[in-house]
Design an enzyme around this catalytic site. Structure first.
Site, PDB file in Angstrom:
ATOM      1  N   TRP A 165       0.851  -1.184   0.000  1.00  0.00           N
ATOM      2  CA  TRP A 165       0.000   0.000   0.000  1.00  0.00           C
ATOM      3  C   TRP A 165       0.897   1.248   0.000  1.00  0.00           C
ATOM      4  CZ3 TRP A 165      -0.891   3.365   4.443  1.00  0.00           C
ATOM      5  CH2 TRP A 165      -1.789   4.403   4.149  1.00  0.00           C
ATOM      6  N   ASP A 220      -1.947   6.030  -2.970  1.00  0.00           N
ATOM      7  CA  ASP A 220      -2.277   6.962  -1.889  1.00  0.00           C
ATOM      8  C   ASP A 220      -1.049   7.751  -1.448  1.00  0.00           C
ATOM      9  OD1 ASP A 220      -4.951   6.564  -1.774  1.00  0.00           O
ATOM     10  OD2 ASP A 220      -4.905   5.096  -0.169  1.00  0.00           O
ATOM     11  N   ASP A 231     -14.845  13.509  -1.786  1.00  0.00           N
ATOM     12  CA  ASP A 231     -14.362  12.150  -1.522  1.00  0.00           C
ATOM     13  C   ASP A 231     -15.193  11.489  -0.427  1.00  0.00           C
ATOM     14  OD1 ASP A 231     -12.157   9.978  -0.851  1.00  0.00           O
ATOM     15  OD2 ASP A 231     -11.445  10.969  -2.660  1.00  0.00           O
ATOM     16  N   ASP A 235     -13.959   3.460  -5.780  1.00  0.00           N
ATOM     17  CA  ASP A 235     -12.894   2.957  -4.907  1.00  0.00           C
ATOM     18  C   ASP A 235     -13.173   1.510  -4.483  1.00  0.00           C
ATOM     19  OD1 ASP A 235     -10.599   3.029  -3.366  1.00  0.00           O
ATOM     20  OD2 ASP A 235     -11.130   4.895  -2.338  1.00  0.00           O
TER      21      ASP A 235
HETATM   22  C1  GLA Z   1      -8.715   5.159  -0.534  1.00  0.00           C
HETATM   23  C2  GLA Z   1      -8.352   6.062  -1.685  1.00  0.00           C
HETATM   24  C3  GLA Z   1      -8.163   7.467  -1.163  1.00  0.00           C
HETATM   25  C4  GLA Z   1      -9.414   7.944  -0.493  1.00  0.00           C
HETATM   26  C5  GLA Z   1      -9.804   6.977   0.615  1.00  0.00           C
HETATM   27  C6  GLA Z   1     -11.153   7.316   1.192  1.00  0.00           C
HETATM   28  O1  GLA Z   1      -7.656   4.975   0.327  1.00  0.00           O
HETATM   29  O2  GLA Z   1      -7.217   5.607  -2.327  1.00  0.00           O
HETATM   30  O3  GLA Z   1      -7.807   8.329  -2.217  1.00  0.00           O
HETATM   31  O4  GLA Z   1     -10.453   8.046  -1.448  1.00  0.00           O
HETATM   32  O5  GLA Z   1      -9.862   5.648   0.129  1.00  0.00           O
HETATM   33  O6  GLA Z   1     -11.522   6.463   2.192  1.00  0.00           O
END
Ligand code: GLA
Length: 736
Positions: free
Chosen positions: A199, A548, A366, A478
């Site tokens: 991750w 991320d 988001d 997502d």
């Molecule tokens: C994931 C995505 C992030 C964000 C979070 C929200 O980790 O990669 O960009 O959208 O979820 O919970």
């Protein structure tokens, strides 16, 4: 581009613009053998290469009295349990519990164009620009047909392979393994290249010598994964970025996979790729067929970079669809790193107001706008707007954003269900789980069992209702946990082994529905960052959130590994706040902009709170994006230097297809005392053209002159010393 069959030699030959691929039919048993893949050949008859007389492979003569005879033969696609002890590609179990499969050629057809793969993402091509060979093989005992498909394209050197299994017998059989491609060849001391990560650290490039035995990458997590990637390449040690031979396979699939190279006792290798056989078992009733996903095979004699550019061209022209496939994407600002779960209408509008003044074109809301979700412990599955946060409702929020001249986008995680949700309370059996076992939670959520039509329809309808309720022009889809506890309340006992593949098919079906019902939507896939950044998902969305980790330095590696296969136009990349939320590093705002420029480009920060000097830079950065994005999206990408190898600087280039311009990004990650400039070589230009530096104001130190394309490539250019770490510069070259 051509596909031929030579009756006399019993050989198929596929010619792409620069490569040839040959398949032979041998022996009285009509085995299908892999003869050659490599540089384009004028010769049509390579049967002399097939080692058919080399013991122990002479099945018709030794009458199968040597159990290992298939071990030496370069198979095009293999059966199981009948004397080829290398990794097989197809395995079955009959109702009687037996397992052997042996495949022999039966017939073939060659046609213009390429048929779609039912329910699966796949490359496509027009009749004029694409041709397909279909070879039907059969196991005569089981009456199982195996149809091998090979498609080639007029404009790239790829071969798209897939396999369909048809049960022409009278009884059901269980398919316990169906890989999609196999390639046997002599091992010329190849090295294997694969992508590894975790991750926030996706797709780091690893190269290792191929040793005797099996070496593989895989995912058994129900998605293509952060950890390993459905890609492998094998190349000679001497192969560099620009020269030498390289082979590759990339799986157009988003679930479990196996990518493996086996080096055998005779000095051959077998490369295979397909759905991972772990926890896979598919019941095929009489008359039914099973379509295995597509593998893209690639060969380049132009080094690693040649392979990369072939993949980019193929995916841009023959995989990605929709109105945005070749269009500039709106510059967005996403509120995730700006607010996490703490936002409301007021906060979002504050960000939007400020952002619109700076030239940002879309606000993306988001996670955290639905149910009662104020952290990541609840509400997945309850896709209704939380009006306590979005006071005034979604429609009114979107209208306000639109009034600012901005588009509006929204986040969903449709495949998931929180134990703390109305949906779970109503339908606890909708989660993937093994009856009698406590389900494993991850991020406090379960995965919905999308193999059940009522589940996927219900979730899809909720998502669609939100999208119909306001002028929403972008969706971030997502998927934030891996699958485990593989069990479905909807599948009978003898079909539980179908769950993982059916789950992927269900995801594809939902995204297919979404893109048909909302053809103007910009869809960005995401999975805890980049755990499902694969060519399967690119069939549905032209861009995918890359990671991320938004730190500019970490992104150099993540984006280099991603761009090894995938076009820059697909890489979700944002300028984020500093100290970076993931690693705590502080990098200049300008550098963050240069790094994000290699992807889709956007912002992920609270624009009302960042330092004024950074904020003032945004209009310039947006202008930079508009100036260069056509080139970045459509051009040829070259890796020049990578800081993970040299420890100091990173450099890459995008050259226009017509060689009229090039953009070089140079990032000095670490400085060291040096009064000398650094020489870099700029490939891909027209050797006969003269180039000038277009952005002279950025390069006061360089003597402004005219450069020949070949001089820039072979002699290079001197980059003056730059003070400080994490310093970025662009070099824009234009042909005169
Ligand atoms: C994931 C995505 C992030 C964000 C979070 C929200 O980790 O990669 O960009 O959208 O979820 O919970």
């Amino acid at each position: 581009m051509n596909i031929t069959y030579h009756e006399q030699n019993r050989m198929f030959k596929l010619d792409t613009p620069h490569t040839s691929y040959c398949i032979g039919i041998v022996d009285e048993e009509n085995f299908l053998g892999h003869v050659y893949y490599g540089r384009k050949l004028s010769e049509d008859n390579l049967t002399y290469l097939m080692r058919t007389k080399e013991a122990p492979f002479v099945p018709s003569e030794n009458n199968r009295d040597r159990t290992s005879f298939l071990d030496t033969f370069p198979m095009e696609y293999t059966g199981n349990n009948l004397g080829d002890y290398r990794e097989g590609t197809l395995a079955v179990r009959t109702l009687g519990g037996h397992t052997g499969v042996s495949l022999s050629y039966v017939s073939h057809r060659i046609y213009d164009g390429k048929e779609a793969l039912e329910g699966l993402p796949a490359t496509f091509g027009e009749k004029e620009s694409c041709r397909t060979l279909e070879i039907t093989c059969e196991d005569q005992v089981l009456h199982l047909q195996v149809i091998l498909s090979y498609s080639i394209f007029a404009d790239t050197d790829a071969i798209a392979r897939s396999v369909k299994i048809v049960n022409a017998g009278e009884e059901a059989v269980y398919l316990t393994k169906v890989l999609s491609a196999c390639m046997d060849m002599d091992n010329e001391e190849y090295e294997m290249m694969t992508l590894h990560g975790s991750w926030a650290r996706e797709r780091g490039i690893q190269t290792r010598r191929i040793m005797k035995g099996k070496q593989s990458v895989c995912s058994v997590r129900g998605e293509s994964s952060h950890q390993e990637h459905p890609f492998m390449a094998w190349k000679k040690k001497s192969t560099t970025e620009e020269e030498g031979e390289i082979y590759a396979m990339n799986f157009v699939y988003s679930g479990n996979f196996l990518a493996q190279i086996e080096a055998d006792q005779f000095g051959s290798i077998r490369a295979v790729m397909g759905i991972h056989p772990d926890n896979f078992c598919w019941k095929l009733e009489a008359g039914e067929s099973f379509q295995a996903p597509e593998v893209i095979c690639m060969y380049s004699a132009q080094g690693i970079g040649g392979m990369t550019r072939n993949f980019h061209d193929l995916y841009r022209e023959h995989l990605i669809r929709g109105i945005y496939r070749n269009k500039k994407r709106p510059v967005l600002i996403n509120n995730w790193e700006a607010t996490y779960f703490e936002f409301n209408t007021q906060k979002l509008l504050d960000i939007a107001r400020q952002a619109s003044e700076l030239g940002i074109e879309m606000l993306v809301m988001d996670d955290g706008w639905f149910g009662h979700r104020n952290d990541d412990n609840s509400s997945l599955g309850d896709w209704q707007v939380n009006e306590a946060k979005i006071d005034g409702g979604l429609k009114s929020l979107v209208e306000e954003v639109n009034k600012l001249g901005m588009k509006f986008g929204i986040w969903f995680e449709p495949e998931m269900i929180s134990p703390d949700s109305e949906l779970y309370r109503a339908h606890p059996d909708w989660a993937i789980q093994i009856p009698g076992r406590r389900g494993s939670l991850s991020r406090n959520q379960y995965v919905l069992d999308l193999t059940r039509k009522e589940v996927r329809d219900y979730v899809y309808d909720m998502v669609a209702a939100v999208l119909h309720s306001a002028n929403i022009e972008y969706v971030k889809w997502d998927m934030n946990r891996q699958l485990s506890d593989f069990g479905s309340y909807g599948l009978p006992a003898d079909r539980q082994g179908e769950l993982l593949h059916r789950q992927v098919l269900a995801l594809y079906e939902m995204q297919d529905r979404l893109t048909r019902e909302f053809p103007n939507l910009l869809l960005e896939n995401c999975s805890g960052g980049g755990a499902r950044f694969d060519s399967g998902m690119l069939y549905y969305s032209p861009q995918i959130w890359c990671s991320d980790d938004t730190d500019a330095v970490e992104r150099l590696s993540i984006q280099a590994g991603t761009a090894l296969i995938y076009p820059l136009s697909t890489m979700g990349a944002h300028v984020a706040d500093c100290p970076n939320h993931m690693v705590g590093r502080v990098t200049p705002f300008a550098t963050r902009g240069y790094v994000a420029l290699a992807g889709t480009f956007g912002y992920e920060l609270d624009v009302t709170k960042i330092p004024e000097a950074d904020r003032n830079m945004i209009p310039q950065q947006v202008a930079m994006y508009h100036q260069y994005n056509d080139l970045v999206r459509q051009g040829d990408y070259y890796r020049i230097a990578h800081y993970a190898e040299n420890h100091y600087y990173d450099c890459y280039e995008v050259v226009a297809k017509d060689k009229s311009e090039a953009l070089i990004t140079y990032i000095q990650v670490l400085n060291r005392p040096n009064f000398h400039s650094r020489r870099i070589h700029i490939p891909g230009l027209d050797p006969d053209k003269t180039y000038v530096i277009e952005n002279t104001e950025d390069w006061p130190e360089i003597e402004q002159t005219q450069y020949r394309g070949d001089a820039l490539h072979y002699a290079g250019i001197n980059i003056p010393p730059i003070r400080g770490d994490f310093q970025g510069r662009l070099l824009h070259l234009k042909a005169r």
